[in-house]
Design a protein around this motif. Structure first.
Motif, PDB file in Angstrom:
ATOM      1  N   HIS B  23       0.689  -1.216   0.072  1.00 43.94           N
ATOM      2  CA  HIS B  23       0.277  -0.104  -0.147  1.00 43.94           C
ATOM      3  C   HIS B  23       1.265   1.242   0.081  1.00 43.94           C
ATOM      4  CE1 HIS B  23      -3.076  -2.948   0.731  1.00 43.94           C
ATOM      5  NE2 HIS B  23      -2.857  -3.149   1.615  1.00 43.94           N
ATOM      6  N   SER B  24       2.281   1.147  -0.008  1.00 48.60           N
ATOM      7  CA  SER B  24       3.335   2.712   0.306  1.00 48.60           C
ATOM      8  C   SER B  24       3.463   2.273  -1.420  1.00 48.60           C
ATOM      9  CB  SER B  24       3.862   2.034   1.387  1.00 48.60           C
ATOM     10  OG  SER B  24       5.354   3.049   0.774  1.00 48.60           O
ATOM     11  N   LEU B  25       3.674   3.347  -1.860  1.00 45.09           N
ATOM     12  CA  LEU B  25       3.972   3.604  -2.896  1.00 45.09           C
ATOM     13  C   LEU B  25       5.580   3.272  -3.439  1.00 45.09           C
ATOM     14  CD1 LEU B  25       2.543   6.753  -4.480  1.00 45.09           C
ATOM     15  CD2 LEU B  25       2.711   4.195  -5.367  1.00 45.09           C
ATOM     16  N   LEU B  26       6.194   3.903  -1.881  1.00 43.15           N
ATOM     17  CA  LEU B  26       7.890   3.959  -1.872  1.00 43.15           C
ATOM     18  C   LEU B  26       8.343   2.563  -2.349  1.00 43.15           C
ATOM     19  CD1 LEU B  26       9.459   5.681  -1.496  1.00 43.15           C
ATOM     20  CD2 LEU B  26       9.967   5.248   0.924  1.00 43.15           C
ATOM     21  N   LYS B  27       7.011   1.548  -1.071  1.00 43.22           N
ATOM     22  CA  LYS B  27       7.733  -0.010  -0.820  1.00 43.22           C
ATOM     23  C   LYS B  27       7.238  -0.292  -2.712  1.00 43.22           C
ATOM     24  CE  LYS B  27       6.635  -1.031   4.041  1.00 43.22           C
ATOM     25  NZ  LYS B  27       5.461  -1.568   4.412  1.00 43.22           N
ATOM     26  N   SER B  28       6.384   0.157  -3.425  1.00 41.59           N
ATOM     27  CA  SER B  28       5.920  -0.406  -4.388  1.00 41.59           C
ATOM     28  C   SER B  28       7.195  -0.374  -5.208  1.00 41.59           C
ATOM     29  CB  SER B  28       4.863   0.548  -5.305  1.00 41.59           C
ATOM     30  OG  SER B  28       3.373  -0.017  -4.319  1.00 41.59           O
ATOM     31  N   ALA B  29       8.368   0.749  -5.317  1.00 40.03           N
ATOM     32  CA  ALA B  29       8.971   1.138  -6.275  1.00 40.03           C
ATOM     33  C   ALA B  29       9.806   0.193  -6.444  1.00 40.03           C
ATOM     34  CB  ALA B  29       8.684   2.294  -6.068  1.00 40.03           C
ATOM     35  N   ILE B  30      10.339   0.128  -4.784  1.00 40.61           N
ATOM     36  CA  ILE B  30      11.748  -0.869  -4.643  1.00 40.61           C
ATOM     37  C   ILE B  30      11.468  -2.272  -4.846  1.00 40.61           C
ATOM     38  CG2 ILE B  30      12.535  -1.668  -2.592  1.00 40.61           C
ATOM     39  CD1 ILE B  30      12.609   1.149  -1.400  1.00 40.61           C
ATOM     40  N   PHE B  31      10.235  -2.593  -4.916  1.00 36.00           N
ATOM     41  CA  PHE B  31       9.803  -3.878  -4.950  1.00 36.00           C
ATOM     42  C   PHE B  31       9.741  -4.030  -6.532  1.00 36.00           C
ATOM     43  CE2 PHE B  31       7.494  -4.948  -1.118  1.00 36.00           C
ATOM     44  CZ  PHE B  31       8.541  -5.888  -0.511  1.00 36.00           C
ATOM     45  N   LEU B  32       9.240  -3.459  -7.361  1.00 38.19           N
ATOM     46  CA  LEU B  32       9.676  -3.167  -8.954  1.00 38.19           C
ATOM     47  C   LEU B  32      11.274  -3.186  -9.199  1.00 38.19           C
ATOM     48  CD1 LEU B  32       7.357  -2.920 -11.361  1.00 38.19           C
ATOM     49  CD2 LEU B  32       8.444  -0.908 -11.127  1.00 38.19           C
ATOM     50  N   ALA B  33      12.064  -2.831  -8.493  1.00 40.23           N
ATOM     51  CA  ALA B  33      13.162  -2.520  -8.938  1.00 40.23           C
ATOM     52  C   ALA B  33      13.716  -3.952  -8.319  1.00 40.23           C
ATOM     53  CB  ALA B  33      13.865  -1.444  -7.926  1.00 40.23           C
ATOM     54  N   LEU B  34      13.337  -4.315  -7.255  1.00 40.02           N
ATOM     55  CA  LEU B  34      13.947  -5.354  -7.234  1.00 40.02           C
ATOM     56  C   LEU B  34      13.459  -6.699  -8.045  1.00 40.02           C
ATOM     57  CD1 LEU B  34      13.403  -5.710  -2.742  1.00 40.02           C
ATOM     58  CD2 LEU B  34      15.815  -6.477  -4.943  1.00 40.02           C
ATOM     59  N   ALA B  35      12.116  -6.539  -8.350  1.00 41.58           N
ATOM     60  CA  ALA B  35      11.693  -7.496  -9.960  1.00 41.58           C
ATOM     61  C   ALA B  35      12.595  -7.474 -11.004  1.00 41.58           C
ATOM     62  CB  ALA B  35       9.831  -7.282  -9.692  1.00 41.58           C
ATOM     63  N   SER B  36      12.975  -6.001 -11.149  1.00 43.87           N
ATOM     64  CA  SER B  36      13.843  -6.153 -12.079  1.00 43.87           C
ATOM     65  C   SER B  36      15.034  -6.472 -12.061  1.00 43.87           C
ATOM     66  CB  SER B  36      13.561  -4.022 -12.236  1.00 43.87           C
ATOM     67  OG  SER B  36      13.676  -4.465 -14.050  1.00 43.87           O
ATOM     68  N   ALA B  37      15.342  -6.277 -10.728  1.00 45.89           N
ATOM     69  CA  ALA B  37      17.024  -6.968 -10.948  1.00 45.89           C
ATOM     70  C   ALA B  37      17.045  -8.776 -10.500  1.00 45.89           C
ATOM     71  CB  ALA B  37      17.473  -6.830  -9.433  1.00 45.89           C
ATOM     72  N   MET B  38      15.760  -9.506 -10.264  1.00 46.44           N
ATOM     73  CA  MET B  38      15.786 -10.450 -10.312  1.00 46.44           C
ATOM     74  C   MET B  38      15.510 -10.957 -12.239  1.00 46.44           C
ATOM     75  SD  MET B  38      14.992 -12.862  -8.297  1.00 46.44           S
ATOM     76  CE  MET B  38      16.584 -12.150  -7.275  1.00 46.44           C
ATOM     77  N   LEU B  39      14.888 -10.421 -12.890  1.00 42.00           N
ATOM     78  CA  LEU B  39      14.860 -10.112 -14.528  1.00 42.00           C
ATOM     79  C   LEU B  39      15.914 -10.479 -15.015  1.00 42.00           C
ATOM     80  CD1 LEU B  39      12.643 -10.767 -16.629  1.00 42.00           C
ATOM     81  CD2 LEU B  39      12.537  -8.155 -16.648  1.00 42.00           C
ATOM     82  N   GLY B  40      16.646  -9.181 -14.679  1.00 37.76           N
ATOM     83  CA  GLY B  40      18.392  -9.258 -14.753  1.00 37.76           C
ATOM     84  C   GLY B  40      18.766 -10.295 -14.752  1.00 37.76           C
ATOM     85  N   VAL B  41      19.004 -11.083 -13.421  1.00 39.64           N
ATOM     86  CA  VAL B  41      19.385 -12.409 -13.153  1.00 39.64           C
ATOM     87  C   VAL B  41      19.089 -13.818 -14.163  1.00 39.64           C
ATOM     88  CG1 VAL B  41      19.577 -14.011 -11.074  1.00 39.64           C
ATOM     89  CG2 VAL B  41      19.872 -12.811 -10.563  1.00 39.64           C
ATOM     90  N   LEU B  42      17.548 -13.574 -14.142  1.00 40.46           N
ATOM     91  CA  LEU B  42      16.697 -14.728 -15.131  1.00 40.46           C
ATOM     92  C   LEU B  42      17.448 -14.652 -16.763  1.00 40.46           C
ATOM     93  CD1 LEU B  42      14.762 -16.408 -14.256  1.00 40.46           C
ATOM     94  CD2 LEU B  42      13.243 -14.584 -15.522  1.00 40.46           C
ATOM     95  N   MET B  43      17.767 -13.208 -17.087  1.00 41.59           N
ATOM     96  CA  MET B  43      18.184 -13.022 -18.088  1.00 41.59           C
ATOM     97  C   MET B  43      19.767 -13.324 -18.547  1.00 41.59           C
ATOM     98  SD  MET B  43      16.967  -9.135 -19.642  1.00 41.59           S
ATOM     99  CE  MET B  43      15.239  -8.698 -19.944  1.00 41.59           C
ATOM    100  N   TYR B  44      20.002 -12.814 -17.324  1.00 49.11           N
ATOM    101  CA  TYR B  44      21.728 -13.635 -16.888  1.00 49.11           C
ATOM    102  C   TYR B  44      21.938 -14.560 -17.535  1.00 49.11           C
ATOM    103  CZ  TYR B  44      26.838 -13.890 -15.769  1.00 49.11           C
ATOM    104  OH  TYR B  44      27.495 -14.138 -16.066  1.00 49.11           O
ATOM    105  N   MET B  45      21.003 -15.957 -16.910  1.00 48.31           N
ATOM    106  CA  MET B  45      21.161 -16.868 -15.995  1.00 48.31           C
ATOM    107  C   MET B  45      21.177 -17.913 -18.331  1.00 48.31           C
ATOM    108  SD  MET B  45      22.739 -17.825 -13.668  1.00 48.31           S
ATOM    109  CE  MET B  45      22.323 -20.343 -14.091  1.00 48.31           C
ATOM    110  N   MET B  46      19.717 -16.787 -18.717  1.00 52.30           N
ATOM    111  CA  MET B  46      19.351 -17.714 -20.035  1.00 52.30           C
ATOM    112  C   MET B  46      20.666 -17.093 -21.376  1.00 52.30           C
ATOM    113  SD  MET B  46      15.796 -16.558 -19.930  1.00 52.30           S
ATOM    114  CE  MET B  46      14.959 -16.701 -21.125  1.00 52.30           C
ATOM    115  N   GLY B  47      21.865 -16.018 -21.205  1.00 55.99           N
ATOM    116  CA  GLY B  47      22.515 -16.861 -21.926  1.00 55.99           C
ATOM    117  C   GLY B  47      22.870 -14.646 -22.575  1.00 55.99           C
TER     118      GLY B  47
END
Lengths: 487, 164, 104, 620
Positions: B23-47
């Motif tokens: 419910h906090s926008l700040l938390k939302s943005a941070i979680f989004l950044a974390l999701a983005s980082a996770m996606l980066g990891v995923l992409m790295y793993m896929m080559g």
């Protein structure tokens, strides 16, 4: 070949150069002559298109592929391609941009340099979109078009324009998600998004999961382009955005952007997947829905520009209907209607600009009796209305006739009948507009209204003349089509 | 490799859902950044090394900065936001929707006997040539897009002269 | 377990993310929250593009696509933030329900 | 010089193009010199006589077909002249001389006279083109063009409340849509659009729809029953000159031309088929309903407008029989009707010009001040009522003959129409021209109509008599070669019984009128002494209470009947004015509620649309 190549390259380089000129020189000077610069770009686009049409016809080419910056890199692929359909779209872009500039000279007071920059990026986006040879590049330029439009609408930061812009952005983002997901699935199966590769590789892979993903991707891409074209039920953003923008920008949006961003994408899709029956059915269904619902909604509006925007929705339906046939005649009809719609819709928006300049309002209930006070505006709006309603010998009549013929020859007489009958609605809402705005009694606060002067008046006259002239000369086009065996 | 992939995929989904649910926008943005980082990891793993770098730097970094600056511009109290936007009430059906959607997708995959497998040969070492040679048009589009971004900042963020 | 390879799982997760993003776009009132929904869905889309490259073996091209998509995404976020801040200055909040001037 | 001119004239093609293009050019010139009345009159005379000359030269020529070499997708720009078309051309041209002369004199000093003449002349070009067209598409083009000028002419007099113009545009637009559909169907099923190449399509399957659509379109142009309601409206709004030219003359010519063409040439239309009966029912209904409406009108122009509709019914009835006598009668009645009806409208126009009104309640006893007008009116009235010796009588007898041959009910309907026509004209004529002089207050001293308007009227009156007693000329010399019907119908009707019945009906009408006018206390008191005779007095008292009063019965019945007609009229009006717009409005409002400015609703719509497309894909 070289000259043709240079002419083709101007489509992208001239707007670039204009952006550079616009930002290099001093702001004061550019604000003074912004219309000259943009007008020159638009005119150069018109003349380059005409030259390309002429020289391609003289050499008997039906497509011309070229590649910019070929000195820099070796490559066997041509990135851009000109075809007759593309050229007509480019011509429409040039004409509408020119009209927009002529109107902007009167209506835009501040932020002229930003207007020029954004108009140029918009033109680059549209030109790139129709010329590219690759579906992903098409998406990239689609977003260029979209982003330029968002900023153009929001440019003056009034409550309404920001509202229209944000609605447009969010729904466009939905469309982007749809289109990109569709493209990803398409790419998943083909390994390339080049039109040629798509054309050759899709027909072979037809095992079960692939076809499911393929139809999913078609659904998503189609929906995305429907959003961009403003077809019912994806249309809701369109009147909001078109009403709230400055009139010179509404001309661009309604006159050409929805056609390039929406209709051209759908055209590419139907061209690549001409065998898929479901696409045609979807197009026909959405087309009929758009025609009828758009006209009904236009009938209920009290704001002049909003009414014209809904009329655009309705006319987009006709173009979708023409594309639904999947025949060459259908494509010709669609392109002809794109052209005539660009003409009459810009005329109507120019009228809106004239009325807004002179009377200070666009609410139709507050107007009346402007016929005697603004004869040129009144006359040009009548011509545009007759062209929209499809009265001979104006341009709109011929394109509508081609659409109906295309539907008929494709074996859809019912759709042709419905399209014909829906013209009554078109006449109805325009008659209502004429009655409210131009006939009747003049209210007191409009007693001192005069005819608009200067560039708006000139462009009204020019557009009316073109609409009539091309309408009268249209049988020549038909003869040409017949000689090519299309009719 | 499959384990890391699966874990980061799960993390991605969880972070996305959290960023929407919080419910906090700040938390939302941070979680989004974390999701983005996770996606980066995923992409790295896929080559997809280059894409991973850009994803982490641009999406995780730049977009988060934009969000946070926009959030800080509109500093309203947390309670007011809750009252005003009725987030709790509005998001009530969200978990159920997600569960139903997930089950539906799994059922479809089972029913259609749907399965995807990677191609055996992967070409991953010609990114530069591909990007700079065959995608020149896209680069041109990117340049124009960035130009529009600049103009947008100029047009939309600048204070108007009259206001001063 | 043969059926649910990690590629299939990724597809399912991607769809779920798009679903979540659309839900967020439709059901929230705060404009920044809406764009967060959009971003979540766009994450899924980039994932799909990479997955597609993985499946057809043409990873270079898909990387090129993804880089372009990310750049565009950033610019969209900038423009959106600009418009949102403009609205915030007019209305004093970021409630999407205020925006009903244009209708009918 | 003379040789060159005659050489040029003998090339029919040049004439053909001239007849379409020249009127428009003359119209523009007339529009330019709207300041000078004299110049305008001169030009009008010159141009219309030139047009007549061309038409007559064409009439003298043999049949020919002419294609402009500009052919696209089976769409040939082809014209043709044959005996039938050239007769209509010549008749139109002749009538146009009188109408345009009348128009220019009548519209003198009106601000819009230049523009009106421009429209009128463009219309002439359109009509000429429509009559000469061979390809049905070309015909449609001119037909639609006429709709445009019509709209302009209706708009011109009354710009602020263009009710008649809107009504005309809606109704005629609908009818033209039908026509377009019919032509499309016919062209598709016949494989060609050239009328000279379509012969006797059998009325079955696809053809029936095409035939019905074209027929309805053609008759609607003439003002047939379901498409008529704009004409009375125009009688209120439009300039009288418009009534003279269009509902009075040109539209009848055009409508009947096309109807006859398709009935006699393009399709096999036989007596006794369902289609024929339907057409006859349509005709009879038009006769009776319109004339019943006319009977209760109190305004001269409106009364005449309803009669113009009613008279079309006779033509439809005659042509609908499919018998030679009926077709001949219908065509002859068309010619006669054009002559006397435009004459009557002219009289209405000149009375309006002199007194400023056409309200019958305010005008009485004009006969002494306007003797020539009154005489013309008398002639026209006798013609329209079918008094023996005048032209209307002969054509009506032919139609009666044909109707009786089909079924007695049509005959009775036609007789009823004749009865009420006579009744209404007796009422109008007597109150208008006889009795004590009365005009609205403030009118300048009444004078005879101006010569420029009187001359066309008188010429028309003379033609009424020529076509009556010398009916060999129109029937045998003009119409017989044009239609190719061999039998001669000229001379007095062969059936004495029919004549006697007609006369009896007229007499009945006269009696009824006399009785009624006396009862309502109008100026005539000739029968007063009988009223006070010793024995009859009591009977009369009883009768006056309404006990034994056939007039009461009749009038009550008539009133009831008229009420029904009014209701029908209202129903038609309701559909056009209220029901359709309301439905449309409601649908629009419902859709408007969907786009209420809430972004979430927009997104719902978009996602829903996507799901619908997905459903569509899944289904296919």
């Amino acid at each position: 070949m070289n000259v043709l190549k240079y002419a083709a390259e101007t489509f992208l380089f001239v707007p670039f150069a204009a952006i550079v000129i616009n930002n290099v020189f001093s702001k004061k000077m550019m604000e003074k002559c912004f219309h000259l610069l943009t007008g020159a770009v638009a005119l150069s686009q018109i003349f380059a298109t005409l030259f390309c049409i002429y020289s391609m016809d003289a050499r008997g080419m039906s497509r011309f592929e070229f590649f910019m910056l070929e000195e820099l890199y070796e490559n066997d692929r041509e990135f851009f391609c000109l075809t007759p359909v593309t050229l007509i779209f480019l011509l429409c872009i040039g004409i509408v941009a020119f009209v927009s500039v002529m109107v902007a000279k009167k209506t835009i007071d501040a932020k002229k340099t930003s207007y020029v920059n954004l108009l140029m990026t918009l033109i680059i986006g549209m030109n790139g979109m129709v010329m590219v040879n690759d579906f992903f590049s098409l998406y990239v330029f689609l977003d260029v078009v979209g982003l330029s439009s968002f900023v153009l609408i929001a440019m003056f930061r009034s409550r309404k324009s920001l509202e229209g812009s944000i609605k447009y952005i969010i729904i466009s983002e939905l469309a982007t998600i749809f289109i990109l997901t569709g493209l990803a699935f398409l790419f998943m199966q083909t390994g390339s998004l080049d039109y040629m590769d798509l054309n050759s590789s899709l027909l072979q892979n037809s095992s079960e999961p692939q076809t499911m993903l393929l139809s999913l991707s078609l659904i998503l891409i189609l929906s995305g382009f429907f959003v961009k074209a403003g077809a019912v039920p994806f249309h809701s953003w369109l009147p909001d955005a078109h009403q709230s923008a400055d009139t010179s920008i509404s001309i661009l949006l309604s006159g050409i952007v929805i056609k390039i961003a929406g209709i051209y994408g759908i055209y590419v899709l139907t061209d690549l997947f001409s065998g898929v029956k479901a696409i045609q059915t979807a197009l026909a269904a959405i087309g009929i829905l758009s025609i009828v619902a758009g006209a009904l909604l236009a009938l209920c509006q009290s704001h002049f520009k909003r009414m014209i925007a809904y009329s655009s929705v309705s006319q987009m339906g006709y173009i979708l209907l023409a594309l639904s046939t999947g025949t060459t005649l259908g494509v010709v009809a669609a392109v002809a209607h794109v052209f005539s719609h660009a003409l009459f819709k810009s005329t109507l928006f120019v009228n809106a600009a004239a009325i807004h300049e002179q009377a200070g309002t666009l609410e139709m209930d507050e107007m009346g009796g402007l016929e005697h006070r603004m004869p040129v505006t009144s006359f040009s709006s009548v011509i545009a209305f007759l062209s929209t309603a499809g009265i001979p010998p104006l341009t709109g009549f011929w394109s509508k006739l081609l659409i109906i013929l295309a539907l008929w020859t494709a074996g859809n007489p019912v759709l042709a009948g419905v399209a014909l009958c829906a013209s009554i609605f078109t006449s109805a809402y325009f008659l209502r507009m004429q009655k409210k705005v131009f006939f009747g009694k003049t209210p007191e606060h409009l007693a001192s209204v005069r005819e608009v002067s200067g560039s708006i008046k000139i462009i009204e006259i020019i557009l009316t003349a073109i609409t009539t002239l091309i309408g009268i000369l249209f049988p020549l086009v038909l003869i040409f089509l017949q000689s090519r065996g299309i009719l | 490799m499959n384990t890391i992939l699966s874990i980061s995929l799960a993390c991605l989904l969880v972070f996305c859902i959290l960023s929407i649910m919080s419910h906090s926008l700040l938390k939302s943005a941070i979680f989004l950044a974390l999701a983005s980082a996770m996606l980066g990891v995923l992409m790295y793993m896929m080559g997809a090394v280059w894409a991973a770098v850009i994803e982490v730097s641009a999406c995780s970094g730049l977009v988060t900065v934009i969000f946070i600056s926009a959030i800080s511009l509109s500093n309203i109290k947390k309670d007011d936001i809750h009252k005003q936007y009725e987030d709790k009430k509005r998001m009530r059906w969200f978990p159920i929707t997600m569960i139903v959607g997930g089950i539906l997708l799994i059922v479809i995959a089972l029913a259609k006997d749907f399965t995807l497998t990677s191609a055996l040969q992967q070409t991953t070492d010609h990114f530069k040539e591909v990007f700079w040679n065959t995608r020149q048009v896209d680069i041109m589009g990117q340049i124009v897009t960035i130009l529009i971004g600049g103009i947008a900042v100029f047009v939309l963020f600048r204070e108007e002269q009259e206001n001063k | 377990m043969e059926l649910f390879t990690w590629e299939t799982n990724m597809l399912i997760v991607g769809f779920l993310m798009i679903l979540a993003g659309c839900y967020c776009m439709i059901r929230t009132y705060h404009m920044l929250k809406i764009i967060i929904g959009v971003e979540v869905a766009m994450k899924a889309v980039t994932m799909f593009l990479i997955l597609a490259g993985r499946i057809n073996g043409n990873m270079d091209l898909s990387q090129a696509f993804v880089v372009t998509v990310i750049v565009i995404e950033v610019i969209v976020a900038v423009v959106f933030a600009g418009v949102t801040i403009g609205l915030y200055k007019k209305y004093g909040n970021m409630d999407i329900r205020n925006l009903t001037q244009l209708k009918g | 010089m003379f040789h060159a001119v005659s050489e040029w004239l003998s090339g029919g093609v040049n004439l053909l193009l001239c007849m379409v293009v020249l009127p428009a050019l003359f119209g523009v010139v007339l529009w330019m010199c709207k300041k000078s009345h004299f110049l305008q009159t001169l030009l009008v005379l010159l141009s219309s006589l030139l047009n007549t000359l061309f038409a007559f030269v064409l009439y003298g020529m043999d049949d020919f077909v002419f294609n402009i070499p500009l052919t696209t997708f089976g769409f040939a720009y082809s014209f043709r002249i044959d005996a039938f078309a050239s007769l209509f051309l010549a008749f139109t041209a002749g009538m146009f001389v009188l109408i345009s002369l009348y128009t220019v004199v009548n519209l003198k000093k009106q601000s819009y006279n230049g523009l009106y003449l421009l429209y009128l002349y463009i219309s002439l070009g359109m009509i000429n083109g429509a009559l000469m067209a061979d390809h049905l598409g070309i015909l449609l083009f001119f037909w639609e063009g006429l709709l445009c000028t019509l709209f302009g002419m209706l708009l011109i007099g009354n710009r602020d409340h263009p009710k008649a113009a809107m009504k005309a545009l809606t109704i005629s637009g609908l009818a033209d849509l039908l026509l377009m559909l019919g032509i499309l169907l016919t062209v598709l099923s016949a494989g060609t659009g050239n009328m000279s190449e379509i012969h006797a399509l059998s009325l079955s399957g696809n053809h029936i729809v095409g035939f019905v659509c074209i027929l309805l379109g053609a008759l609607a142009k003439g003002g047939c029953m379901p498409f008529h309601s704009w004409i009375p409206q125009a009688a209120e709004d439009a300039p009288t000159a418009f009534l003279v030219g269009f509902p009075g003359a040109m539209e009848k010519i055009l409508g009947i031309y096309l109807a006859t063409r398709i009935v006699t040439e393009l399709f096999v239309f036989e007596h006794g088929t369902a289609m024929s009966i339907a057409m006859m029912i349509l005709g009879t209904l038009t006769i009776v309903l319109a004339v019943a409406m006319a009977l209760i009108q109190k305004d001269m122009k409106k009364l005449l407008a309803y009669h113009a509709i009613s008279q079309l019914g006779y033509m439809v009835l005659g042509i609908g029989t499919g018998l030679p006598v009926g077709i001949m009668g219908g065509l002859f009645h068309m010619m006669n009707n054009v002559i006397y009806k435009s004459g009557l409208f002219m009289i209405a126009g000149s009375i309006e010009k002199q007194t400023g009104t056409t309200d019958l309640k305010q005008l009485k006893g004009l006969g002494k001040k306007m003797p020539v007008t009154a005489a013309c009116f008398l002639v026209f009235t006798f013609s329209i009522a079918g008094f023996p010796g005048f032209n209307g009588f002969f054509s009506k007898e032919l139609v009666f003959d044909a109707a009786l041959e089909s079924h007695v009910i049509f005959y009775i309907g036609a007789l009823l129409g004749a009865f009420m026509t006579a009744l209404s004209f007796l009422k109008m004529g007597r109150s208008l021209f006889f009795g004590a002089y009365q005009v609205p207050e403030g009118t300048p001293p009444l004078r005879e109509t101006k010569a420029g308007m009187l001359i066309p009227m008188s010429i028309l009156a003379v033609f009424c008599m020529i076509f009556g007693l010398g009916n060999t000329l129109p029937l045998d010399t003009l119409l017989a070669p044009a239609t190719g019907i061999q039998a001669s119908f000229s001379g007095w009707p062969h059936s004495v019984l029919l004549v006697v019945i007609s006369l009896f009906v007229l007499l009945l009408a006269l009696l009824d009128h006399l009785y009624g006018s006396k009862k309502d206390g109008s100026p005539l008191h000739a029968a007063d002494h009988i009223r006070h005779a010793p024995v009859l007095k009591h009977i009369y008292d009883a009768v006056e209470k309404g006990w034994l009063d056939p007039y009461h019965w009749l009038m009550a019945a008539m009133g009831g009947f008229s009420d029904v007609c009014v209701q029908v009229e209202k129903g038609i009006g309701f559909v056009y004015d209220k029901a359709v717009p309301r439905t449309v409005k409601r649908a629009g409002l419902a859709l408007q509620r969907l786009s209420d400015g809430r972004l979430s609703h927009y997104l719902y719509l978009a996602v829903g649309g996507m799901l619908c497309i997905a459903l569509l894909f899944w289904l296919l």
